[in-house]
Motif scaffolding. Structure first.
Motif, PDB file in Angstrom:
ATOM      1  N   ARG A 284       0.839  -1.222   0.000  1.00 28.10           N
ATOM      2  CA  ARG A 284       0.000   0.000   0.000  1.00 28.10           C
ATOM      3  C   ARG A 284       0.865   1.260   0.000  1.00 28.10           C
ATOM      4  N   ARG A 285       1.967   1.227   0.731  1.00 32.40           N
ATOM      5  CA  ARG A 285       2.870   2.390   0.730  1.00 32.40           C
ATOM      6  C   ARG A 285       3.403   2.637  -0.669  1.00 32.40           C
ATOM      7  N   GLY A 286       3.830   1.568  -1.338  1.00 32.29           N
ATOM      8  CA  GLY A 286       4.363   1.698  -2.699  1.00 32.29           C
ATOM      9  C   GLY A 286       3.328   2.204  -3.675  1.00 32.29           C
ATOM     10  N   ILE A 287       2.093   1.704  -3.559  1.00 32.79           N
ATOM     11  CA  ILE A 287       1.012   2.172  -4.435  1.00 32.79           C
ATOM     12  C   ILE A 287       0.751   3.658  -4.199  1.00 32.79           C
ATOM     13  N   TRP A 288       0.738   4.069  -2.924  1.00 36.20           N
ATOM     14  CA  TRP A 288       0.495   5.480  -2.611  1.00 36.20           C
ATOM     15  C   TRP A 288       1.566   6.372  -3.246  1.00 36.20           C
ATOM     16  N   ILE A 289       2.827   5.983  -3.100  1.00 33.25           N
ATOM     17  CA  ILE A 289       3.906   6.792  -3.678  1.00 33.25           C
ATOM     18  C   ILE A 289       3.810   6.815  -5.198  1.00 33.25           C
ATOM     19  N   ARG A 290       3.563   5.632  -5.798  1.00 35.58           N
ATOM     20  CA  ARG A 290       3.476   5.557  -7.262  1.00 35.58           C
ATOM     21  C   ARG A 290       2.335   6.434  -7.776  1.00 35.58           C
ATOM     22  N   GLU A 291       1.164   6.372  -7.140  1.00 38.99           N
ATOM     23  CA  GLU A 291       0.007   7.106  -7.647  1.00 38.99           C
ATOM     24  C   GLU A 291       0.002   8.573  -7.224  1.00 38.99           C
ATOM     25  N   LYS A 292       0.334   8.860  -5.980  1.00 36.25           N
ATOM     26  CA  LYS A 292       0.185  10.222  -5.463  1.00 36.25           C
ATOM     27  C   LYS A 292       1.404  11.114  -5.718  1.00 36.25           C
TER      28      LYS A 292
ATOM     29  N   GLY B  43      10.584   5.527 -12.918  1.00 35.96           N
ATOM     30  CA  GLY B  43       9.495   6.295 -13.502  1.00 35.96           C
ATOM     31  C   GLY B  43       9.287   7.681 -12.934  1.00 35.96           C
ATOM     32  N   SER B  44      10.343   8.279 -12.375  1.00 38.46           N
ATOM     33  CA  SER B  44      10.194   9.628 -11.822  1.00 38.46           C
ATOM     34  C   SER B  44      10.282  10.695 -12.906  1.00 38.46           C
ATOM     35  N   GLY B  45      10.747  10.298 -14.089  1.00 38.17           N
ATOM     36  CA  GLY B  45      10.943  11.276 -15.153  1.00 38.17           C
ATOM     37  C   GLY B  45      12.285  11.978 -15.068  1.00 38.17           C
ATOM     38  N   ASN B  46      13.123  11.596 -14.107  1.00 39.01           N
ATOM     39  CA  ASN B  46      14.432  12.228 -13.931  1.00 39.01           C
ATOM     40  C   ASN B  46      15.470  11.142 -13.636  1.00 39.01           C
ATOM     41  N   PRO B  47      16.431  10.937 -14.534  1.00 40.44           N
ATOM     42  CA  PRO B  47      17.428   9.883 -14.309  1.00 40.44           C
ATOM     43  C   PRO B  47      18.281  10.106 -13.055  1.00 40.44           C
TER      44      PRO B  47
ATOM     45  N   ARG C  99       8.277  15.669 -11.128  1.00 40.93           N
ATOM     46  CA  ARG C  99       6.986  14.982 -11.191  1.00 40.93           C
ATOM     47  C   ARG C  99       6.346  14.914  -9.804  1.00 40.93           C
ATOM     48  N   ALA C 100       7.135  14.596  -8.787  1.00 42.96           N
ATOM     49  CA  ALA C 100       6.589  14.522  -7.424  1.00 42.96           C
ATOM     50  C   ALA C 100       6.112  15.904  -6.970  1.00 42.96           C
ATOM     51  N   ARG C 101       6.898  16.937  -7.263  1.00 41.65           N
ATOM     52  CA  ARG C 101       6.502  18.300  -6.877  1.00 41.65           C
ATOM     53  C   ARG C 101       5.202  18.695  -7.574  1.00 41.65           C
ATOM     54  N   GLN C 102       5.105  18.424  -8.868  1.00 43.22           N
ATOM     55  CA  GLN C 102       3.909  18.794  -9.617  1.00 43.22           C
ATOM     56  C   GLN C 102       2.693  17.973  -9.178  1.00 43.22           C
ATOM     57  N   SER C 103       2.909  16.705  -8.842  1.00 40.98           N
ATOM     58  CA  SER C 103       1.802  15.874  -8.340  1.00 40.98           C
ATOM     59  C   SER C 103       1.291  16.430  -7.022  1.00 40.98           C
ATOM     60  N   PHE C 104       2.216  16.798  -6.142  1.00 44.00           N
ATOM     61  CA  PHE C 104       1.835  17.389  -4.851  1.00 44.00           C
ATOM     62  C   PHE C 104       1.015  18.654  -5.066  1.00 44.00           C
ATOM     63  N   MET C 105       1.468  19.503  -5.982  1.00 42.98           N
ATOM     64  CA  MET C 105       0.746  20.749  -6.249  1.00 42.98           C
ATOM     65  C   MET C 105      -0.634  20.481  -6.833  1.00 42.98           C
ATOM     66  N   ARG C 106      -0.731  19.464  -7.672  1.00 45.01           N
ATOM     67  CA  ARG C 106      -2.026  19.121  -8.263  1.00 45.01           C
ATOM     68  C   ARG C 106      -3.005  18.669  -7.178  1.00 45.01           C
ATOM     69  N   TYR C 107      -2.526  17.855  -6.223  1.00 43.57           N
ATOM     70  CA  TYR C 107      -3.403  17.418  -5.137  1.00 43.57           C
ATOM     71  C   TYR C 107      -3.777  18.577  -4.221  1.00 43.57           C
ATOM     72  N   LEU C 108      -2.853  19.497  -4.004  1.00 44.80           N
ATOM     73  CA  LEU C 108      -3.166  20.677  -3.199  1.00 44.80           C
ATOM     74  C   LEU C 108      -4.207  21.542  -3.915  1.00 44.80           C
ATOM     75  N   PHE C 109      -4.049  21.701  -5.233  1.00 48.14           N
ATOM     76  CA  PHE C 109      -5.028  22.431  -6.033  1.00 48.14           C
ATOM     77  C   PHE C 109      -6.414  21.805  -5.855  1.00 48.14           C
ATOM     78  N   ARG C 110      -6.491  20.483  -5.993  1.00 46.22           N
ATOM     79  CA  ARG C 110      -7.773  19.778  -5.880  1.00 46.22           C
ATOM     80  C   ARG C 110      -8.387  19.969  -4.494  1.00 46.22           C
ATOM     81  N   TYR C 111      -7.540  19.979  -3.492  1.00 41.43           N
ATOM     82  CA  TYR C 111      -8.040  20.172  -2.125  1.00 41.43           C
ATOM     83  C   TYR C 111      -8.680  21.552  -1.968  1.00 41.43           C
ATOM     84  N   PHE C 112      -7.973  22.585  -2.396  1.00 40.72           N
ATOM     85  CA  PHE C 112      -8.489  23.950  -2.212  1.00 40.72           C
ATOM     86  C   PHE C 112      -9.649  24.280  -3.142  1.00 40.72           C
TER      87      PHE C 112
END
Length: 199
Positions: free
Chosen positions: A7-15, A117-121, A142-155
């Motif tokens: 579950r931890r791995g799925i959360w990191i991969r998806e979120k 799959g982070s998009g950055n070697p 990718r992680a930074r942009q994903s975080f911002m997208r989830y924050l956007f959705r929250y607000f």
């Protein structure tokens, strides 16, 4: 053990990595076998079979890095087996007495993992534990942009749309221009047209 590296791995991969994990096939028993003589990681070895590894290669290496924390979130370097070679998960007075008597056998934790799959070697690759994993993910666009997208959705209370592109670009710019300031990110989102004229 109450750890759940899958579950931890799925959360990191998806979120954080904006990845998608397919559902478990209907003919698969998704229960981890119980064996009191093996660590959780050893019991998860069956998932390295070709049929399972197709999906689990995207999940397990991310979640297994967190094995340095027990199910209560306490840092650990070893797991302990009793005189019957059974894994002990308790950490109470009885455990302390057994440890003091020398009746427990300690095995070092294997918390190695990998990022793919982070998009950055420079981010992708093997990690020794969750601490290194999180530091590397912190450098991932990718992680930074994903975080911002989830924050956007929250607000905003909704998913982003094409018309929100300007808001997201400006929020990321505010975040980066202010040295990674969460406050600057939130101010940018809350003063955007997407927020002020939300429907």
């Amino acid at each position: 053990e109450g750890n759940d590296p899958i579950r931890r791995g799925i959360w990191i991969r998806e979120k954080l990595l904006a990845g998608v994990i397919q559902d478990v096939p209907p003919d698969v028993d998704a229960n981890v076998p119980t064996d009191p003589h093996k660590t959780l990681r050893e019991r998860l070895d069956i998932l390295r079979a070709e049929r399972c590894w197709t999906c689990h290669r995207k999940i397990n290496p991310l979640g297994e890095a967190f094995e340095i924390f027990d199910d209560w979130g306490r840092y650990r370097t070893h797991v302990y087996f009793d005189e019957d070679k059974k894994l002990l998960t308790r950490r109470d007075a009885a455990f302390d007495k057994m440890l003091e008597k020398g009746t427990l056998t300690a095995h070092p934790i294997n918390a190695s993992g990998a990022i793919t799959g982070s998009g950055n070697p420079k981010v992708d690759g093997e990690v020794k534990d969750a601490i290194e994993l999180m530091h590397r993910l912190g450098r991932s666009d990718r992680a930074r942009q994903s975080f911002m997208r989830y924050l956007f959705r929250y607000f905003m209370g909704r998913n982003e749309m094409l018309s929100d592109s300007k808001t997201l670009i400006e929020a990321e710019k505010a975040y980066q221009d202010n040295g990674g300031s969460f406050k600057a990110l939130v101010v940018s989102l809350l003063s955007s047209d997407s927020f002020l004229y939300r429907r």
